[in-house]
Design an enzyme around this catalytic site. Structure first.
Site, PDB file in Angstrom:
ATOM      1  N   PRO A 108       0.811  -1.226   0.000  1.00  0.00           N
ATOM      2  CA  PRO A 108       0.000   0.000   0.000  1.00  0.00           C
ATOM      3  C   PRO A 108       0.848   1.283   0.000  1.00  0.00           C
ATOM      4  O   PRO A 108       0.463   2.284  -0.557  1.00  0.00           O
ATOM      5  CB  PRO A 108      -0.824  -0.116   1.284  1.00  0.00           C
ATOM      6  CG  PRO A 108      -0.914  -1.584   1.541  1.00  0.00           C
ATOM      7  CD  PRO A 108       0.384  -2.166   1.055  1.00  0.00           C
ATOM      8  N   GLY A 153     -12.787  10.188 -34.327  1.00  0.00           N
ATOM      9  CA  GLY A 153     -13.841  11.004 -33.722  1.00  0.00           C
ATOM     10  C   GLY A 153     -14.930  10.203 -33.034  1.00  0.00           C
ATOM     11  O   GLY A 153     -14.651   9.211 -32.353  1.00  0.00           O
ATOM     12  N   GLU A 201       4.925  -3.304 -13.515  1.00  0.00           N
ATOM     13  CA  GLU A 201       6.269  -3.880 -13.701  1.00  0.00           C
ATOM     14  C   GLU A 201       7.327  -2.826 -14.024  1.00  0.00           C
ATOM     15  O   GLU A 201       8.213  -3.039 -14.847  1.00  0.00           O
ATOM     16  CB  GLU A 201       6.205  -4.984 -14.752  1.00  0.00           C
ATOM     17  CG  GLU A 201       5.597  -6.234 -14.135  1.00  0.00           C
ATOM     18  CD  GLU A 201       5.072  -7.210 -15.142  1.00  0.00           C
ATOM     19  OE1 GLU A 201       5.916  -7.923 -15.695  1.00  0.00           O
ATOM     20  OE2 GLU A 201       3.862  -7.262 -15.353  1.00  0.00           O
ATOM     21  N   THR A 214       7.271   1.667 -13.605  1.00  0.00           N
ATOM     22  CA  THR A 214       6.693   2.819 -14.312  1.00  0.00           C
ATOM     23  C   THR A 214       7.705   3.309 -15.355  1.00  0.00           C
ATOM     24  O   THR A 214       8.889   2.953 -15.308  1.00  0.00           O
ATOM     25  CB  THR A 214       6.396   3.975 -13.327  1.00  0.00           C
ATOM     26  OG1 THR A 214       7.646   4.391 -12.759  1.00  0.00           O
ATOM     27  CG2 THR A 214       5.440   3.537 -12.224  1.00  0.00           C
ATOM     28  N   GLU A 220       9.039   6.101 -15.473  1.00  0.00           N
ATOM     29  CA  GLU A 220      10.124   6.829 -14.773  1.00  0.00           C
ATOM     30  C   GLU A 220      11.170   5.838 -14.252  1.00  0.00           C
ATOM     31  O   GLU A 220      12.378   6.086 -14.363  1.00  0.00           O
ATOM     32  CB  GLU A 220       9.566   7.650 -13.595  1.00  0.00           C
ATOM     33  CG  GLU A 220       8.743   8.858 -13.984  1.00  0.00           C
ATOM     34  CD  GLU A 220       7.355   8.501 -14.509  1.00  0.00           C
ATOM     35  OE1 GLU A 220       6.843   7.420 -14.167  1.00  0.00           O
ATOM     36  OE2 GLU A 220       6.797   9.292 -15.286  1.00  0.00           O
TER      37      GLU A 220
HETATM   38  C1  LIG Z   1      -4.081  -3.179 -12.531  1.00  0.00           C
HETATM   39  C2  LIG Z   1      -2.810  -3.341 -11.738  1.00  0.00           C
HETATM   40  C3  LIG Z   1      -2.260  -4.600 -11.572  1.00  0.00           C
HETATM   41  C4  LIG Z   1      -1.097  -4.769 -10.832  1.00  0.00           C
HETATM   42  N1  LIG Z   1      -0.592  -6.032 -10.632  1.00  0.00           N
HETATM   43  C5  LIG Z   1       0.443  -6.207  -9.757  1.00  0.00           C
HETATM   44  C6  LIG Z   1       0.878  -7.518  -9.377  1.00  0.00           C
HETATM   45  O1  LIG Z   1       0.346  -8.548  -9.856  1.00  0.00           O
HETATM   46  N2  LIG Z   1       1.880  -7.641  -8.479  1.00  0.00           N
HETATM   47  C7  LIG Z   1       2.483  -6.551  -7.913  1.00  0.00           C
HETATM   48  O2  LIG Z   1       3.368  -6.727  -7.088  1.00  0.00           O
HETATM   49  N3  LIG Z   1       2.098  -5.289  -8.265  1.00  0.00           N
HETATM   50  C8  LIG Z   1       1.100  -5.092  -9.161  1.00  0.00           C
HETATM   51  N4  LIG Z   1       0.678  -3.820  -9.486  1.00  0.00           N
HETATM   52  C9  LIG Z   1       1.343  -2.676  -8.884  1.00  0.00           C
HETATM   53  C10 LIG Z   1       2.244  -1.930  -9.853  1.00  0.00           C
HETATM   54  O3  LIG Z   1       3.386  -2.690 -10.128  1.00  0.00           O
HETATM   55  C11 LIG Z   1       2.543  -0.568  -9.208  1.00  0.00           C
HETATM   56  O4  LIG Z   1       1.384   0.218  -9.387  1.00  0.00           O
HETATM   57  C12 LIG Z   1       3.748   0.110  -9.808  1.00  0.00           C
HETATM   58  O5  LIG Z   1       4.917  -0.551  -9.452  1.00  0.00           O
HETATM   59  C13 LIG Z   1       3.870   1.572  -9.349  1.00  0.00           C
HETATM   60  O6  LIG Z   1       3.733   1.660  -7.971  1.00  0.00           O
HETATM   61  P1  LIG Z   1       2.706   2.708  -7.320  1.00  0.00           P
HETATM   62  O7  LIG Z   1       1.435   2.612  -8.087  1.00  0.00           O
HETATM   63  O8  LIG Z   1       2.661   2.451  -5.875  1.00  0.00           O
HETATM   64  O9  LIG Z   1       3.302   4.112  -7.646  1.00  0.00           O
HETATM   65  P2  LIG Z   1       4.508   4.832  -6.846  1.00  0.00           P
HETATM   66  O10 LIG Z   1       5.666   3.926  -6.708  1.00  0.00           O
HETATM   67  O11 LIG Z   1       3.947   5.459  -5.636  1.00  0.00           O
HETATM   68  O12 LIG Z   1       4.878   5.948  -7.899  1.00  0.00           O
HETATM   69  C14 LIG Z   1       4.055   7.120  -8.121  1.00  0.00           C
HETATM   70  C15 LIG Z   1       4.734   7.984  -9.182  1.00  0.00           C
HETATM   71  O13 LIG Z   1       6.034   8.396  -8.705  1.00  0.00           O
HETATM   72  C16 LIG Z   1       7.030   7.989  -9.645  1.00  0.00           C
HETATM   73  N5  LIG Z   1       8.250   7.582  -8.932  1.00  0.00           N
HETATM   74  C17 LIG Z   1       8.324   6.729  -7.883  1.00  0.00           C
HETATM   75  N6  LIG Z   1       9.596   6.575  -7.494  1.00  0.00           N
HETATM   76  C18 LIG Z   1      10.357   7.346  -8.314  1.00  0.00           C
HETATM   77  C19 LIG Z   1      11.757   7.621  -8.404  1.00  0.00           C
HETATM   78  N7  LIG Z   1      12.637   7.060  -7.590  1.00  0.00           N
HETATM   79  N8  LIG Z   1      12.166   8.480  -9.361  1.00  0.00           N
HETATM   80  C20 LIG Z   1      11.285   9.058 -10.213  1.00  0.00           C
HETATM   81  N9  LIG Z   1       9.940   8.842 -10.166  1.00  0.00           N
HETATM   82  C21 LIG Z   1       9.476   7.994  -9.237  1.00  0.00           C
HETATM   83  C22 LIG Z   1       6.443   6.852 -10.395  1.00  0.00           C
HETATM   84  O14 LIG Z   1       7.031   6.722 -11.671  1.00  0.00           O
HETATM   85  C23 LIG Z   1       4.984   7.264 -10.498  1.00  0.00           C
HETATM   86  O15 LIG Z   1       4.820   8.153 -11.558  1.00  0.00           O
HETATM   87  C24 LIG Z   1      -0.457  -3.627 -10.264  1.00  0.00           C
HETATM   88  C25 LIG Z   1      -1.004  -2.364 -10.462  1.00  0.00           C
HETATM   89  C26 LIG Z   1      -2.164  -2.202 -11.168  1.00  0.00           C
HETATM   90  C27 LIG Z   1      -2.732  -0.800 -11.341  1.00  0.00           C
END
Ligand SMILES: Cc1cc2nc3c(=O)[nH]c(=O)nc-3n(C[C@H](O)[C@H](O)[C@H](O)COP(=O)(O)OP(=O)(O)OC[C@H]3O[C@@H](n4cnc5c(N)ncnc54)[C@H](O)[C@@H]3O)c2cc1C
Length: 369
Positions: free
Chosen positions: A118, A327, A349, A351, A353
């Site tokens: 979380p 459109g 897997e 982002t 970034e």
């Molecule tokens: C539909 C769905 C399915 C998923 N399935 C899985 C799964 O099966 N198993 C699993 O483990 N996870 C899963 N995820 C999680 C997914 O891997 C995470 O959402 C992803 O890793 C990004 O983490 P976060 O959403 O907490 O964003 P955060 O890590 O909070 O990042 C928020 C923003 O900050 C940026 N950011 C963060 N750190 C940095 C940095 N050091 N430098 C620059 N920018 C940064 C990010 O690029 C992003 O834009 C799933 C997510 C979704 C939405």
């Protein structure tokens, strides 16, 4: 350098395309998207018809592309029962392979990978879910967030903190967690933007006992195992990107052609089509290049991150352009779903970034070309 697939691989593409056209009807795709329901029957059918052939990774990549070209929600659902498998097959004991992987490979079980918490997904080393050892068991407390297959998987490979090392990533280990373990709870998450047919859940672990034999590999090596896995799975996410982009492009082209010459002779429409086609071609080439390194057992994390990032961005770019040039007709067709489905590829897997950080660090570490 060879840009041709073998005859066998080509046949696989045709087989998967035929399967997707037959099974992924527009009604079915819309229904599972709307209802946010996992298509279990489709998973079984794709297993019975051997749509994912693990004997050749190129065939897996081709299948993912073709399935996502037809529909990403259904396509990813059909390919994701194996999510995380490589972690056990590369690093797990024979006991874990027999007990868990055999059932997945027989189509009798579904698995998942539980890393994100979380508090945030990108900072993998910051994982807080903790396991303490007691009487030959791990007692696990904590939870995971956004976990694919969260309410349908029989087990998960999960990254968990087993010690508080100064270097945070040295304290992480991978445990195999069954959804039937007392103390395990999963709650389905609803209201996702895209890939709504896939199952996503929050997992909670409350004094959950995990047998010591469910440790994958060695304690403290979990971070390395998961990063190794991401360097494989990102290639397949890039495949999802090519598929979504190609599917959006196909649909836009169909609409443009159906409107006749006056529309398709418009220079702006032609420029958009040329840009879309060029992006797709570039995404495909970079993905195949990164895949060829990986499939020849010489993975290149920089190439892999470039492929994942570029193919994900291409899916978003092409799906958006497809709506712009079609459109109202496009926005009231299944193109709107392609647009929604594309976005997740820039997030899961790694982002975009995070991919850029990997690419930049690799550039700065390396010598001159
Ligand atoms: C539909 C769905 C399915 C998923 N399935 C899985 C799964 O099966 N198993 C699993 O483990 N996870 C899963 N995820 C999680 C997914 O891997 C995470 O959402 C992803 O890793 C990004 O983490 P976060 O959403 O907490 O964003 P955060 O890590 O909070 O990042 C928020 C923003 O900050 C940026 N950011 C963060 N750190 C940095 C940095 N050091 N430098 C620059 N920018 C940064 C990010 O690029 C992003 O834009 C799933 C997510 C979704 C939405």
């Amino acid at each position: 350098m060879n840009f041709e697939f073998t005859e066998d691989q080509q046949k696989m593409r045709e087989k998967v395309r035929e399967f997707a056209q037959r099974e992924f009807t527009p009604e079915l795709a819309a229904k599972f998207d709307m209802e946010e329901k996992y298509p279990e029957e489709l998973r079984k059918k794709s297993f019975e018809e051997k749509i994912i052939d693990y004997s050749d990774p190129w065939k897996v990549l081709i299948a993912i592309e073709e399935l996502c070209r037809a529909d990403a929600g259904l396509g990813i659902s059909a390919t994701v029962p194996y999510f995380g498998e490589e972690i056990i097959s590369l690093f797990g004991s024979d006991y874990l392979k027999e007990k868990y992987l055999a059932a997945v490979n027989d189509g009798k079980a579904i698995m998942g990978l539980a890393v994100t918490e979380p508090g945030g997904g990108s900072d993998v080393a910051g994982i807080k879910t903790f396991a303490t050892k007691k009487d030959g068991k791990y007692i696990v407390n904590g939870g995971k967030m956004f976990i694919t297959n969260g309410t349908i998987a029989n087990f998960f490979v999960s990254l968990i903190r087993t010690s508080n090392e100064e270097k945070r990533h040295h304290g992480l280990s991978v445990l195999v967690i069954e959804s039937s373990f007392p103390g395990f709870k999963s709650t389905k998450l609803r209201g996702k933007l895209g890939v709504r047919a896939t199952d996503t859940a929050e997992l909670q672990f409350n004094n959950m006992e995990v047998p010591e034999a469910n440790l994958v590999g060695e304690e403290g090596k979990g971070f390395y195992y998961v990063m190794t896995f991401f360097n494989i799975s990102r290639i397949f996410v890039a495949g999802q990107g090519i598929g979504i982009a190609q599917g959006a492009y196909d649909r836009a082209l169909r609409i443009i052609k159906s409107r006749g010459a006056a529309y398709s002779n418009n220079e702006e429409i032609q420029f958009a089509l040329a840009d879309m086609a060029t992006h797709i071609e570039a995404a495909r080439l970079i993905t195949y290049k990164a895949a060829s390194f990986l499939f020849n057992f010489k993975p290149d994390p920089m190439e892999t991150s470039m492929a994942k990032k570029y193919a994900a961005e291409t899916a978003v770019y092409v799906a958006e352009k497809a709506l712009e040039i079609t459109g109202i007709e496009g926005i009231s067709s299944d193109l709107e779903r392609f647009y929604r489905d594309a976005k997740i590829l820039e997030i899961w897997e790694g982002t975009s970034e995070v991919e850029k950080l990997i690419i930049a660090r690799s550039i700065l570490k390396g010598g001159e070309n």
